[in-house]
Design a protein around this motif. Structure first.
Motif, mmCIF file in Angstrom:
data_model
loop_
_atom_site.group_PDB
_atom_site.id
_atom_site.type_symbol
_atom_site.label_atom_id
_atom_site.label_comp_id
_atom_site.label_asym_id
_atom_site.label_seq_id
_atom_site.Cartn_x
_atom_site.Cartn_y
_atom_site.Cartn_z
ATOM 1 N N ILE A 94 54.973 -6.582 15.954
ATOM 2 C CA ILE A 94 53.726 -7.194 15.488
ATOM 3 C C ILE A 94 54.003 -8.587 14.926
ATOM 4 O O ILE A 94 53.183 -9.513 15.063
ATOM 5 C CB ILE A 94 53.030 -6.296 14.440
ATOM 6 C CG1 ILE A 94 51.514 -6.558 14.435
ATOM 7 C CG2 ILE A 94 53.592 -6.470 13.065
ATOM 8 C CD1 ILE A 94 50.796 -6.053 15.629
ATOM 9 N N GLN A 95 55.174 -8.782 14.333
ATOM 10 C CA GLN A 95 55.560 -10.111 13.852
ATOM 11 C C GLN A 95 55.749 -11.070 15.015
ATOM 12 O O GLN A 95 55.302 -12.223 14.966
ATOM 13 C CB GLN A 95 56.861 -10.012 13.036
ATOM 14 C CG GLN A 95 57.342 -11.332 12.466
ATOM 15 C CD GLN A 95 58.688 -11.198 11.764
ATOM 16 O OE1 GLN A 95 59.525 -10.393 12.141
ATOM 17 N NE2 GLN A 95 58.894 -11.986 10.714
ATOM 18 N N MET A 96 56.390 -10.581 16.083
ATOM 19 C CA MET A 96 56.593 -11.412 17.274
ATOM 20 C C MET A 96 55.259 -11.758 17.921
ATOM 21 O O MET A 96 55.044 -12.896 18.361
ATOM 22 C CB MET A 96 57.494 -10.666 18.257
ATOM 23 C CG MET A 96 57.855 -11.424 19.515
ATOM 24 S SD MET A 96 56.709 -11.144 20.877
ATOM 25 C CE MET A 96 57.010 -9.410 21.226
ATOM 26 N N ILE A 116 64.937 0.426 -0.154
ATOM 27 C CA ILE A 116 63.506 0.156 -0.382
ATOM 28 C C ILE A 116 63.268 -1.342 -0.542
ATOM 29 O O ILE A 116 62.323 -1.905 0.026
ATOM 30 C CB ILE A 116 63.014 0.936 -1.623
ATOM 31 C CG1 ILE A 116 63.003 2.440 -1.333
ATOM 32 C CG2 ILE A 116 61.613 0.469 -2.027
ATOM 33 C CD1 ILE A 116 62.740 3.287 -2.550
ATOM 34 N N ASP A 117 64.134 -1.998 -1.328
ATOM 35 C CA ASP A 117 63.975 -3.452 -1.545
ATOM 36 C C ASP A 117 64.074 -4.212 -0.229
ATOM 37 O O ASP A 117 63.288 -5.136 0.032
ATOM 38 C CB ASP A 117 65.042 -3.947 -2.519
ATOM 39 C CG ASP A 117 64.803 -3.468 -3.941
ATOM 40 O OD1 ASP A 117 63.666 -3.046 -4.228
ATOM 41 O OD2 ASP A 117 65.753 -3.497 -4.747
ATOM 42 N N THR A 118 65.053 -3.828 0.618
ATOM 43 C CA THR A 118 65.227 -4.499 1.913
ATOM 44 C C THR A 118 64.026 -4.279 2.820
ATOM 45 O O THR A 118 63.539 -5.215 3.472
ATOM 46 C CB THR A 118 66.505 -3.985 2.598
ATOM 47 O OG1 THR A 118 67.634 -4.221 1.754
ATOM 48 C CG2 THR A 118 66.709 -4.692 3.934
ATOM 49 N N THR A 119 63.538 -3.038 2.853
ATOM 50 C CA THR A 119 62.390 -2.705 3.705
ATOM 51 C C THR A 119 61.148 -3.466 3.267
ATOM 52 O O THR A 119 60.423 -4.035 4.097
ATOM 53 C CB THR A 119 62.119 -1.194 3.674
ATOM 54 O OG1 THR A 119 63.291 -0.490 4.106
ATOM 55 C CG2 THR A 119 60.954 -0.838 4.569
ATOM 56 N N VAL A 120 60.900 -3.486 1.971
ATOM 57 C CA VAL A 120 59.721 -4.194 1.444
ATOM 58 C C VAL A 120 59.811 -5.682 1.749
ATOM 59 O O VAL A 120 58.826 -6.318 2.157
ATOM 60 C CB VAL A 120 59.587 -3.952 -0.076
ATOM 61 C CG1 VAL A 120 58.546 -4.899 -0.673
ATOM 62 C CG2 VAL A 120 59.204 -2.507 -0.357
ATOM 63 N N ALA A 134 57.357 -10.152 7.538
ATOM 64 C CA ALA A 134 56.633 -9.952 8.792
ATOM 65 C C ALA A 134 55.121 -10.020 8.608
ATOM 66 O O ALA A 134 54.369 -9.816 9.564
ATOM 67 C CB ALA A 134 57.014 -8.607 9.408
ATOM 68 N N GLN A 135 54.680 -10.288 7.374
ATOM 69 C CA GLN A 135 53.253 -10.398 7.036
ATOM 70 C C GLN A 135 52.513 -9.087 7.287
ATOM 71 O O GLN A 135 51.334 -9.089 7.657
ATOM 72 C CB GLN A 135 52.594 -11.535 7.826
ATOM 73 C CG GLN A 135 53.214 -12.896 7.560
ATOM 74 C CD GLN A 135 52.555 -14.012 8.348
ATOM 75 O OE1 GLN A 135 51.585 -13.803 9.069
ATOM 76 N NE2 GLN A 135 53.080 -15.219 8.236
#
Length: 279
Positions: free
Chosen positions: A54-56, A14-18, A24-25
């Motif tokens: 979406i980040q790219m 969860i921490d990594t995903t968040v 990625a804003q």
């Protein structure tokens, strides 16, 4: 494996995903550790595309982008990484690349997902015949391209960039209609090929409205095809939108500096059949 190990694993996940979503804003983290979605996250979720894509988009897009560079950004979407690359395809991709309007040059490898996606998209726009395996891959690309280009339009619109937004909309139409934006509108009609389009141009028939306004005798002579095929063309022409737009200035007392301008827009459409065409 104990329950503690499982809890630690999920906590790290969860921490990594968040953290990745925040980088990625797509979300923001408030001081009280609440998670809030932001514009890019909403766009990604709505169109069901990867946060890396979406980040790219957000990093690559700018106000000066042209059609070719927008296609380059589109083909780089992470959704296309799953497109299969088969052994021995590079020779066929090289042959197709030589026919492309925007050829891949330099050190680009043709057997990479982004390069193959670019070639398959341009084959679609130019209606170039391809093998059965490539046709399956092309369907894979087109099914994802519509969602991706709509997401790209939303990202561009978020920054208020008009010109690249219009170009991205052109790409959306190119994908739907299987033609380049500068091609004759007559390519949208069934049973039309290059020879027939050129014959229409020789008679100064440049679009579908010109074809509809021809005398029936002249039109039948020009088309020179079975009645069933002419009936299919007529059915499409009758559904073609013929619209007129009227604008009216709504500001009372005329225009004034630093005041909003209110414009009323009225769209009028001629319906020649009992069947209501799509809006």
């Amino acid at each position: 494996i104990s329950g503690v190990h499982i809890n630690d694993h999920f906590s790290d996940l969860i921490d990594t995903t968040v953290e990745e979503l925040a980088n990625a804003q797509c979300i923001t983290i408030t001081q009280d550790v609440a998670l809030l979605t932001v514009n890019l996250g909403r766009i990604s979720s709505y169109y069901y595309i990867r946060y890396l894509t979406i980040q790219m988009f957000a990093k690559s897009l700018n106000e000066s982008r042209k059609l070719r560079s927008l296609l380059d950004i589109l083909r780089s979407a992470h959704e296309f990484e799953e497109i299969p690359i088969r052994h021995g395809e590079e020779g066929l991709l090289m042959f197709l690349n030589d026919q492309m309007q925007y050829k891949l040059e330099g050190k680009e490898k043709l057997n990479e997902p982004a390069s193959k996606t670019n070639i398959l998209l341009q084959c679609h726009f130019s209606r170039i015949p391809i093998s059965a395996d490539f046709a399956t891959d092309q369907k894979f690309v087109l099914e994802r391209s519509i969602r991706l280009i709509h997401a790209m339009i939303d990202v561009i619109s978020s920054y208020g960039w008009l010109k690249p937004a219009l170009l991205a909309m052109e790409i959306s139409q190119m994908i739907t209609q299987a033609m380049w934006s500068q091609d004759s509108p007559l390519w949208q009609l069934p049973h039309f090929d290059k020879a027939l389009v050129d014959a229409c141009k020789d008679k100064k028939i440049n679009d579908i409205v010109d074809l509809m306004n021809m005398e029936e005798k002249d039109r039948k002579q020009l088309l020179d095809m079975p009645e069933t095929e002419q009936a299919q063309i007529a059915a499409i022409c009758n559904r073609y939108p013929s619209m007129e737009m009227k604008t009216t200035l709504m500001n009372e007392g005329g225009l004034k500096t630093d005041e909003p301008i209110l414009i009323g827009v009225e769209l009028l459409r001629d319906l020649e059949t009992d069947t209501i065409p799509p809006i």
